[in-house]
Design an enzyme around this catalytic site. Structure first.
Site, short mmCIF file in Angstrom:
data_model
loop_
_atom_site.label_atom_id
_atom_site.label_comp_id
_atom_site.label_asym_id
_atom_site.label_seq_id
_atom_site.Cartn_x
_atom_site.Cartn_y
_atom_site.Cartn_z
N CYS A 1 -17.25 41.09 6.87
CA CYS A 1 -15.77 41.11 6.92
C CYS A 1 -15.30 39.98 7.83
O CYS A 1 -14.34 39.26 7.52
CB CYS A 1 -15.25 42.44 7.47
SG CYS A 1 -15.87 43.90 6.63
N CYS B 1 -14.52 36.09 6.90
CA CYS B 1 -13.20 35.64 6.45
C CYS B 1 -12.08 36.08 7.38
O CYS B 1 -11.14 35.33 7.63
CB CYS B 1 -12.90 36.19 5.05
SG CYS B 1 -14.03 35.60 3.78
N HIS B 2 -12.18 37.33 7.87
CA HIS B 2 -11.05 37.90 8.62
C HIS B 2 -11.16 37.72 10.14
O HIS B 2 -10.25 38.15 10.86
CB HIS B 2 -10.90 39.39 8.29
CG HIS B 2 -10.61 39.68 6.85
ND1 HIS B 2 -9.41 39.36 6.25
CD2 HIS B 2 -11.37 40.24 5.86
CE1 HIS B 2 -9.43 39.74 4.98
NE2 HIS B 2 -10.62 40.25 4.71
N ARG C 1 -7.63 65.49 2.46
CA ARG C 1 -6.67 66.49 2.93
C ARG C 1 -5.83 67.01 1.77
O ARG C 1 -5.58 68.21 1.66
CB ARG C 1 -5.77 65.89 4.02
CG ARG C 1 -4.92 66.93 4.73
CD ARG C 1 -5.80 67.85 5.57
NE ARG C 1 -5.11 69.07 5.99
CZ ARG C 1 -5.02 70.17 5.27
NH1 ARG C 1 -5.57 70.23 4.07
NH2 ARG C 1 -4.40 71.24 5.73
N CYS D 1 -5.62 70.95 0.39
CA CYS D 1 -4.36 71.68 0.22
C CYS D 1 -4.28 72.24 -1.20
O CYS D 1 -3.87 73.38 -1.40
CB CYS D 1 -3.17 70.76 0.46
SG CYS D 1 -2.31 71.05 2.01
#
Lengths: 154, 289
Positions: B104, B107-108, B246, B250
């Site tokens: 990652c 590039c970042h 989540r 539910c």
């Protein structure tokens, strides 16, 4: 000969059992008609058991009534919900026919806006497969819960 | 009840205690509590006037509905169990993976700069895909196209670590998702799902999180269902979990067939629910119960 007898006996038994269940079986969820918020006749044709009803009432996989309601008579159970009104004295406020109708299908008995599920309804949108077409409670369990609710007087 | 109290002092206490548990519950637990969320000296926005189009007057982070022990865990990064994942995510950030021989960071560079505000805008419109994408989908898109690496599974430890790490770079920033332009129809779709009653219990998201937030549903204190803290560490899960996990939980609670994790329904719902929390501080990774 013996085989033929067995087969016809089995056939006879089936016919007998079918006719018995057609006569004495509970009213199916989609055949229940609530009129003016009331359901006068027992779904099973018999009165329910308030002792069993108390069990279905608190069972988290069945009535799970305490998820949303306070019931001061069930002090052995912790954490009573606050979503619906407390059920203390509910039998003073509603008749047996009204209680049955509310348990069976609160949206038909009270208001379409209520959050309360119908406990004897068989049609839903996108249910989990194992619950598809099935009501939350059986007809017997509904009658037991109604019998228990009738004991909640102040 | 009063006569029984007079008869036996011990029983009387019990009766008072139980009566209070039922009657005082409303007084003690109604609504969010007034605590302030401060992490590393920075105060987080857990309450603000509702954004335009909201059904509420005031919106609250789910943090405000938790008890003080759970709240305290989020206030100290050493006590926040989600930080194990943030650290793993940091290691994964600069780890070379895939056929392109890149990480990652290739590039970042520094995530503290490049990933700042990313979580706050998710899900975000992706022109190439022609649809909104979640943080998980963005990460996997980068892995497949740029790193030439295998996508991570949605609920894998790697993915949760990366979403927690990237999310942590937006902590304290206001949730700001786009709802207009090409996002409008997705937002509408999410809104429709939010109000649709489903499952054997025939309930919608709104039935609990809009109409009854602040009340107790058995032992659970209902929040507004805000998602500004995801991925969130839930004591119930004993680990971090995604927004879609989540949602799925539910739906199973109301005995409904959950939509597909990463599918269009949940992406639309994530967008709509995020928009209901515009302006709340990002808390990733938050702590809940």
């Amino acid at each position: 000969m013996q085989r033929a007898f067995k087969a016809s006996f089995a056939g006879l038994m089936t016919v007998t059992l079918l006719s018995v269940s057609a006569l004495a079986g509970p009213i199916a969820p989609d055949k229940v008609k609530i009129t003016d918020g009331e359901l006068k006749t027992s779904l099973t044709g018999k009165p329910g058991s308030d002792v069993k009803g108390a069990e279905w009432f608190k069972n988290r996989k069945l009535g799970n009534c305490l998820a949303c309601h306070v019931n001061s008579k069930m002090t052995d159970e912790q954490f009573h919900g606050e979503i619906g009104p407390p059920l203390d004295g509910v039998a003073d406020r509603y008749s047996e026919a009204q209680l049955r109708a509310i348990v069976v299908n609160a949206k038909a008995a009270l208001s379409d806006k209520t959050l309360m599920p119908g406990f004897y309804v068989s049609h839903y949108t996108d249910p989990l497969k194992k619950f598809a077409g099935k009501p939350i409670l059986t007809a017997e369990q509904v009658e037991d819960v109604v019998a228990y609710l009738k004991t909640l007087k102040e | 009840m009063a006569t029984k109290i007079l008869k036996s002092k011990r029983f009387g206490y019990a009766v008072v205690g139980l009566a209070c548990a039922a009657a005082c519950a409303t007084a003690a637990f109604a609504g969010p509590n007034d605590n302030k969320l401060t992490i590393d000296g920075q105060e987080y926005v857990t309450e603000l006037p509702a954004p335009e189009g909201s059904p509420f007057d005031t919106i609250y982070s789910g943090w405000r509905f938790r008890n003080e022990a759970t709240q305290a865990m989020e206030m100290d990064d050493f006590d926040n169990p989600g930080f194990t994942n943030v650290e793993s995510g940091e290691a994964l950030w600069s780890k070379v993976d895939g056929e392109a021989g890149k990480s990652c960071a290739s590039c970042h560079n520094d995530a503290a700069e490049s990933m700042k505000g990313v979580r706050a805008q998710m899900p975000k419109w992706n022109e190439k895909a022609g649809k909104p994408v979640t943080l998980e989908q963005t990460i996997n898109g980068c892995r497949e196209n740029n790193l030439k690496a295998k996508p991570w599974k949605w609920e894998s430890n790697e993915m949760l670590s990366m979403t927690a790490f990237i999310g942590s770079k937006s902590r304290g920033m206001p949730v700001k998702v786009q709802t207009d332009g090409p996002m409008k129809s997705w937002w509408e779709k999410g809104k429709k799902l939010y109000y649709t009653r489903v499952g054997q219990l025939d309930m919608s998201c709104a039935g609990c999180h809009e109409d009854n937030y602040g009340k107790m549903i058995r032992a659970d204190h209902l929040s507004q269902g805000q998602i500004n803290g995801f991925p969130t560490y839930r004591s119930k899960w004993q680990k971090l979990g995604s927004i879609h996990r989540r949602f799925k939980g539910c739906m199973k609670n109301i005995r409904a067939q959950p939509y597909e994790v990463g599918g269009e329904e949940f992406v639309a719902l994530e967008l709509y629910v995020a928009s209901r929390g515009q302006g709340l501080s990002v808390e990733s990774p938050s702590v809940r119960n």
